[in-house]
Design a protein around this motif. Structure first.
Motif, PDB file in Angstrom:
ATOM      1  N   ARG A  59      41.542  52.369  46.166  1.00  0.00           N
ATOM      2  CA  ARG A  59      40.910  51.178  46.742  1.00  0.00           C
ATOM      3  C   ARG A  59      39.630  51.564  47.486  1.00  0.00           C
ATOM      4  O   ARG A  59      38.650  50.839  47.453  1.00  0.00           O
ATOM      5  N   ARG A  60      39.653  52.707  48.151  1.00  0.00           N
ATOM      6  CA  ARG A  60      38.487  53.149  48.931  1.00  0.00           C
ATOM      7  C   ARG A  60      37.386  53.721  48.059  1.00  0.00           C
ATOM      8  O   ARG A  60      36.221  53.676  48.428  1.00  0.00           O
ATOM      9  N   SER A  61      37.736  54.267  46.901  1.00  0.00           N
ATOM     10  CA  SER A  61      36.738  54.939  46.074  1.00  0.00           C
ATOM     11  C   SER A  61      36.349  54.189  44.804  1.00  0.00           C
ATOM     12  O   SER A  61      35.354  54.542  44.181  1.00  0.00           O
ATOM     13  N   GLY A  62      37.113  53.200  44.415  1.00  0.00           N
ATOM     14  CA  GLY A  62      36.830  52.494  43.165  1.00  0.00           C
ATOM     15  C   GLY A  62      37.052  51.008  43.324  1.00  0.00           C
ATOM     16  O   GLY A  62      36.892  50.449  44.406  1.00  0.00           O
ATOM     17  N   ASP A  63      37.454  50.377  42.244  1.00  0.00           N
ATOM     18  CA  ASP A  63      37.699  48.931  42.310  1.00  0.00           C
ATOM     19  C   ASP A  63      39.090  48.604  42.828  1.00  0.00           C
ATOM     20  O   ASP A  63      39.417  47.459  43.059  1.00  0.00           O
ATOM     21  N   GLY A  64      39.908  49.634  43.008  1.00  0.00           N
ATOM     22  CA  GLY A  64      41.223  49.441  43.601  1.00  0.00           C
ATOM     23  C   GLY A  64      42.357  49.298  42.609  1.00  0.00           C
ATOM     24  O   GLY A  64      43.509  49.458  42.978  1.00  0.00           O
ATOM     25  N   TRP A  65      42.054  49.020  41.354  1.00  0.00           N
ATOM     26  CA  TRP A  65      43.106  48.845  40.350  1.00  0.00           C
ATOM     27  C   TRP A  65      43.365  50.162  39.638  1.00  0.00           C
ATOM     28  O   TRP A  65      42.439  50.880  39.279  1.00  0.00           O
ATOM     29  N   ILE A  66      44.643  50.468  39.445  1.00  0.00           N
ATOM     30  CA  ILE A  66      45.034  51.701  38.758  1.00  0.00           C
ATOM     31  C   ILE A  66      46.276  51.415  37.914  1.00  0.00           C
ATOM     32  O   ILE A  66      47.074  50.557  38.255  1.00  0.00           O
ATOM     33  N   HIS A  67      46.410  52.129  36.817  1.00  0.00           N
ATOM     34  CA  HIS A  67      47.596  51.931  35.962  1.00  0.00           C
ATOM     35  C   HIS A  67      48.549  53.106  36.123  1.00  0.00           C
ATOM     36  O   HIS A  67      48.184  54.161  36.649  1.00  0.00           O
ATOM     37  N   GLY A  68      49.771  52.903  35.694  1.00  0.00           N
ATOM     38  CA  GLY A  68      50.839  53.879  35.909  1.00  0.00           C
ATOM     39  C   GLY A  68      50.552  55.260  35.358  1.00  0.00           C
ATOM     40  O   GLY A  68      50.816  56.266  36.023  1.00  0.00           O
ATOM     41  N   PHE A  69      50.007  55.334  34.148  1.00  0.00           N
ATOM     42  CA  PHE A  69      49.754  56.653  33.562  1.00  0.00           C
ATOM     43  C   PHE A  69      48.714  57.401  34.380  1.00  0.00           C
ATOM     44  O   PHE A  69      48.840  58.610  34.602  1.00  0.00           O
ATOM     45  N   ALA A  70      47.683  56.711  34.859  1.00  0.00           N
ATOM     46  CA  ALA A  70      46.665  57.363  35.690  1.00  0.00           C
ATOM     47  C   ALA A  70      47.273  57.832  37.012  1.00  0.00           C
ATOM     48  O   ALA A  70      46.930  58.912  37.508  1.00  0.00           O
TER      49      ALA A  70
END
Length: 120
Positions: free
Chosen positions: A24-35
């Motif tokens: 959330r602090r470094s990107g758009d905040g969304w992440i998927h399980g594999f990542a």
């Protein structure tokens, strides 16, 4: 098996929330399980994962508890990359507060201070 106290986070859930806050602090905040699993492996936290099912069960608990929110990615993005759609997760304000409480509890009595995480 002993039941855990309401509001108590498992070490795996703390790891997930930490990574979600970083995202959330470094990107758009969304992440998927594999990542998430890949980042946990790189950070050395993957020993908490016995299988990807363990991760997805923890993500489901955090989501149903209001600590994460989820959405499905745009189907066109997945189609363009020739893969199935991903379920994306983002930490909520409640999730950040729960992480701060868990971190403060970890640090009680040790005198440690965790940078960037305010105690609740």
């Amino acid at each position: 098996m002993a039941r855990r106290r309401p509001g108590t986070l498992l070490p795996l859930e703390i790891d997930i929330l930490r990574l979600a806050v970083e995202e959330r602090r470094s990107g758009d905040g969304w992440i998927h399980g594999f990542a998430l699993a890949k980042q946990m492996q790189e950070a050395g936290a993957s020993k908490r994962l016995t299988a990807h099912g363990t991760l997805y069960k923890a993500l489901g608990r955090l989501d149903s508890g209001g600590l994460l929110e989820d959405r499905w990615e745009d189907p066109e993005a997945a189609l363009a990359e020739g893969r199935p759609r991903r379920r994306l997760y983002r930490v909520t304000a409640e999730g950040e507060a729960a992480l701060a409480r868990a971190t403060a509890e970890e640090n009680v009595g040790t005198g440690r201070v965790t940078p960037g995480v305010a105690p609740a």
